[in-house]
Design a protein around this motif. Structure first.
Motif, short mmCIF file in Angstrom:
data_model
loop_
_atom_site.label_atom_id
_atom_site.label_comp_id
_atom_site.label_asym_id
_atom_site.label_seq_id
_atom_site.Cartn_x
_atom_site.Cartn_y
_atom_site.Cartn_z
N ALA A 175 4.59 -8.72 -4.71
CA ALA A 175 3.23 -8.47 -4.22
C ALA A 175 2.78 -7.06 -4.59
CB ALA A 175 3.17 -8.67 -2.70
N ARG A 176 3.69 -6.10 -4.45
CA ARG A 176 3.36 -4.72 -4.80
C ARG A 176 3.16 -4.59 -6.31
NH1 ARG A 176 7.09 0.68 -4.81
NH2 ARG A 176 5.43 2.22 -4.55
N ALA A 177 4.04 -5.23 -7.09
CA ALA A 177 3.93 -5.17 -8.55
C ALA A 177 2.61 -5.77 -9.02
CB ALA A 177 5.11 -5.91 -9.19
N GLY A 188 0.84 -1.20 0.00
CA GLY A 188 0.00 0.00 0.00
C GLY A 188 0.87 1.24 0.00
N GLU A 189 0.28 2.39 -0.23
CA GLU A 189 1.03 3.64 -0.34
C GLU A 189 1.89 3.90 0.89
OE1 GLU A 189 0.18 8.37 -1.30
OE2 GLU A 189 -1.42 7.09 -0.52
N ASN A 190 1.30 3.82 2.08
CA ASN A 190 2.05 4.12 3.30
C ASN A 190 2.98 2.98 3.69
OD1 ASN A 190 0.77 6.61 3.60
ND2 ASN A 190 -0.95 5.70 4.69
N THR A 191 2.53 1.73 3.46
CA THR A 191 3.33 0.57 3.84
C THR A 191 4.63 0.51 3.05
OG1 THR A 191 1.18 -0.53 4.00
CG2 THR A 191 3.13 -1.89 4.34
N CYS A 192 4.55 0.81 1.76
CA CYS A 192 5.70 0.63 0.87
C CYS A 192 6.64 1.84 0.80
CB CYS A 192 5.22 0.30 -0.54
SG CYS A 192 4.21 -1.20 -0.66
N ARG A 193 6.20 2.98 1.31
CA ARG A 193 6.93 4.24 1.07
C ARG A 193 8.41 4.14 1.39
NH1 ARG A 193 3.73 7.69 3.56
NH2 ARG A 193 2.83 8.64 1.69
N PHE A 194 8.78 3.59 2.53
CA PHE A 194 10.18 3.54 2.94
C PHE A 194 10.75 2.11 2.95
CE2 PHE A 194 8.53 7.39 5.17
CZ PHE A 194 9.22 8.32 4.41
N CYS A 195 10.02 1.17 2.36
CA CYS A 195 10.50 -0.21 2.33
C CYS A 195 11.63 -0.34 1.32
CB CYS A 195 9.35 -1.16 1.98
SG CYS A 195 9.85 -2.90 1.93
N ARG A 196 12.74 -0.96 1.72
CA ARG A 196 13.89 -1.08 0.83
C ARG A 196 13.63 -2.06 -0.32
NH1 ARG A 196 16.72 -1.43 5.90
NH2 ARG A 196 17.55 -3.49 5.45
N ALA A 197 12.62 -2.92 -0.17
CA ALA A 197 12.30 -3.90 -1.22
C ALA A 197 11.20 -3.40 -2.16
CB ALA A 197 11.87 -5.22 -0.59
N LYS A 198 10.78 -2.14 -2.03
CA LYS A 198 9.59 -1.67 -2.74
C LYS A 198 9.71 -1.76 -4.26
CE LYS A 198 11.10 3.19 -2.53
NZ LYS A 198 10.76 4.52 -1.99
N GLY A 207 -5.83 2.92 -5.80
CA GLY A 207 -4.76 3.23 -6.74
C GLY A 207 -3.76 4.26 -6.28
N ALA A 208 -3.82 4.61 -4.98
CA ALA A 208 -2.94 5.67 -4.46
C ALA A 208 -1.46 5.36 -4.68
CB ALA A 208 -3.22 5.90 -2.98
N ASP A 209 -1.12 4.08 -4.71
CA ASP A 209 0.29 3.70 -4.80
C ASP A 209 0.77 3.45 -6.23
OD1 ASP A 209 2.81 2.96 -3.55
OD2 ASP A 209 2.34 0.89 -4.05
N VAL A 210 -0.17 3.43 -7.20
CA VAL A 210 0.20 3.06 -8.56
C VAL A 210 1.26 4.00 -9.15
CG1 VAL A 210 -0.61 2.79 -10.94
CG2 VAL A 210 -1.97 1.90 -9.05
N GLU A 211 0.99 5.31 -9.08
CA GLU A 211 1.93 6.30 -9.64
C GLU A 211 3.29 6.22 -8.95
OE1 GLU A 211 2.27 11.13 -10.43
OE2 GLU A 211 0.49 10.30 -9.46
N LYS A 212 3.28 6.08 -7.63
CA LYS A 212 4.54 6.00 -6.88
C LYS A 212 5.28 4.72 -7.24
CE LYS A 212 7.41 7.60 -3.77
NZ LYS A 212 8.53 6.75 -4.14
N TRP A 213 4.55 3.62 -7.42
CA TRP A 213 5.18 2.35 -7.79
C TRP A 213 5.87 2.46 -9.14
CZ3 TRP A 213 3.12 -1.09 -11.73
CH2 TRP A 213 3.87 -2.26 -11.88
N LEU A 214 5.22 3.08 -10.12
CA LEU A 214 5.83 3.24 -11.44
C LEU A 214 7.09 4.09 -11.34
CD1 LEU A 214 2.67 3.74 -13.68
CD2 LEU A 214 4.26 1.82 -13.73
N SER A 215 7.05 5.13 -10.50
CA SER A 215 8.22 5.98 -10.30
C SER A 215 9.37 5.19 -9.67
CB SER A 215 7.85 7.17 -9.40
OG SER A 215 8.99 7.94 -9.08
N ASP A 216 9.06 4.37 -8.66
CA ASP A 216 10.08 3.53 -8.02
C ASP A 216 10.65 2.53 -9.01
OD1 ASP A 216 9.73 4.80 -5.60
OD2 ASP A 216 8.28 3.35 -4.85
N LEU A 217 9.77 1.99 -9.87
CA LEU A 217 10.18 1.00 -10.86
C LEU A 217 11.15 1.62 -11.87
CD1 LEU A 217 9.32 -1.96 -10.96
CD2 LEU A 217 7.71 -1.37 -12.77
N LYS A 218 10.84 2.86 -12.32
CA LYS A 218 11.71 3.57 -13.26
C LYS A 218 13.08 3.85 -12.64
CE LYS A 218 8.28 5.90 -16.17
NZ LYS A 218 7.71 7.21 -16.57
#
Length: 399
Positions: A246-248, A231-241, A277-288
């Motif tokens: 599971a997040r992907a 989730g958005e808050n759960t993944c924010r500072f996770c080193r495995a994000k 979908g709060a985490d979708v945009e942040k996930w794509l940014s982390d992925l890039k």
């Protein structure tokens, strides 16, 4: 021991908001280095200053003016030092002082206390027992206060049910329950850079119930068991994000899943999509960001490559360059722009109290631009609806 050198448990209080909710994440992220950030190092520096100010106030015999001044001058040599830290840490000191002085009798003040959490959190073999360091603890009059100084300004932190502070409170209770009567627990967040001063309290019974909940979750987390709950808050500072499957999977499903549905979504669906979908945009940014690192390391990411971005130009010697420009006939006044500092910068320069006292009368606050937030936000909701009183007033003016 300096703030930067402190050991952090695998199940640390600072990461409790994550491993209590997504229990397998604690062991998963151990595969990735904790690289830190400039913001984190800046926060560490501000914490050291805040600690010094509090020690100087509470224990002037051992840490008087001379020692304090020398210690601060040493901090000022750090490249990340900013004078605004002096004002923000003063806000923290004032908050602690006001808490202590408002008590029926002066409480005991405990600064930067490392508390043992092994009664609630297990540890792996050959690792240190679980523990955490509370910025400030006040005990007295049956009350236990835990105050945490947050220097970050990116995310507003609430004291309400805060798991990090609740763990500190559990550790403090276990340490001092034989010396002090403790009936009620108070948690405080001091986040001065965004004017966030949050507090919340609960009974001792409620805190101990939280301790039982922690025990159950920690037993799963230390084994890497339980369910992934990205989730958005759960993944924010996770080193495995960036690598977490599971997040992907969750974000791919949210972003790309389609099915036969009506052509227009309802307001209820709109709220649901925004929530999920709060985490979708942040996930794509982390992925890039992760893909760029892989490409720069010479690894293949099919369909992607690293290229040089748009460069910037700068003077090798601006003063000499401007002399040449002036010799070419350009007036010196054309080469410089005089502009005033922003209101916020002036406030940083003067400090909030001096600013309010001297030029506060010259400041007017205009309403902010409407923004969408979750219903849990404490601010009052606004609408564009016109009241009946305003309508009738307008009709009267038009007659």
């Amino acid at each position: 021991m300096g703030h930067a050198e402190r050991k952090h448990s695998i199940l640390s209080p600072s990461g409790a908001h994550r491993w209590l909710y997504c229990t397998p994440s604690a062991l998963l992220e151990q595969q990735f280095p904790d690289t830190g950030s400039e913001a984190a190092m800046e926060g560490t520096l501000a914490h050291e200053l805040a600690e010094m100010k509090l020690r100087n106030y509470v224990n002037t015999v051992d840490f008087g003016k001379t020692k304090f001044t020398r210690a601060v001058n040493k901090l000022k040599k750090d490249p990340l030092w900013k004078d605004e830290m002096l004002g923000h840490t003063e806000d923290y000191l004032d908050y602690v002082k006001n808490l202590a002085l408002s008590a029926p009798s002066l409480p005991t003040v405990i600064i930067e206390k490392r508390v043992d959490l092994s009664a609630w959190i297990p540890s792996l073999p050959d690792t240190d027992p679980a523990s955490g360091t509370a910025d400030c603890i006040l005990i007295g009059n049956g009350q236990l206060h835990v105050i945490d100084f947050k220097y970050g300004k990116g995310v507003e932190v609430s004291a309400e049910g805060n798991p990090q502070l609740s763990l500190y409170a559990l550790g403090a209770y276990e340490t001092y329950k034989f010396l002090y009567r403790i009936e009620r627990i108070h948690l405080h967040i001091v986040q001065p850079r965004i004017n966030n001063f949050s507090s919340w309290d609960c009974s001792l019974e409620e805190l101990l119930e939280f301790g039982k909940y922690v025990q159950k979750k920690a037993e799963l987390a230390i084994k890497g068991e339980g369910d992934f709950r990205p989730g958005e808050n759960t993944c924010r500072f996770c080193r495995a994000k960036g690598r977490c499957r599971a997040r992907a999977d969750r974000n791919v499903e949210l972003a790309f899943a389609v099915g036969k549905k009506p052509p227009l979504i309802t307001n209820a669906e709109m709220g649901e999509y925004l929530e999920k979908g709060a985490d979708v945009e942040k996930w794509l940014s982390d992925l890039k960001e992760l893909a760029l690192k892989e490409c720069l390391a010479g690894k293949d990411v099919p369909g992607w490559k690293a290229v040089e971005g748009r460069g910037t130009r700068s003077w090798t010697d601006q003063d000499k360059a401007f002399e040449v420009v002036k010799d070419a006939g350009i007036d010196e006044t054309m080469l410089y722009v005089k502009s005033p500092l922003s209101l916020a910068k002036v406030e940083e320069l003067m400090g909030k109290k001096a600013f309010a006292a001297s030029v506060g009368d010259y400041v007017i606050k205009s309403p902010g631009k409407p923004t969408l937030v979750k219903t849990s936000d404490k601010r009052e909701a606004i609408t564009n609806k016109v009241t009946a009183k305003e309508v009738f007033k307008e009709e009267t003016n038009n007659e």
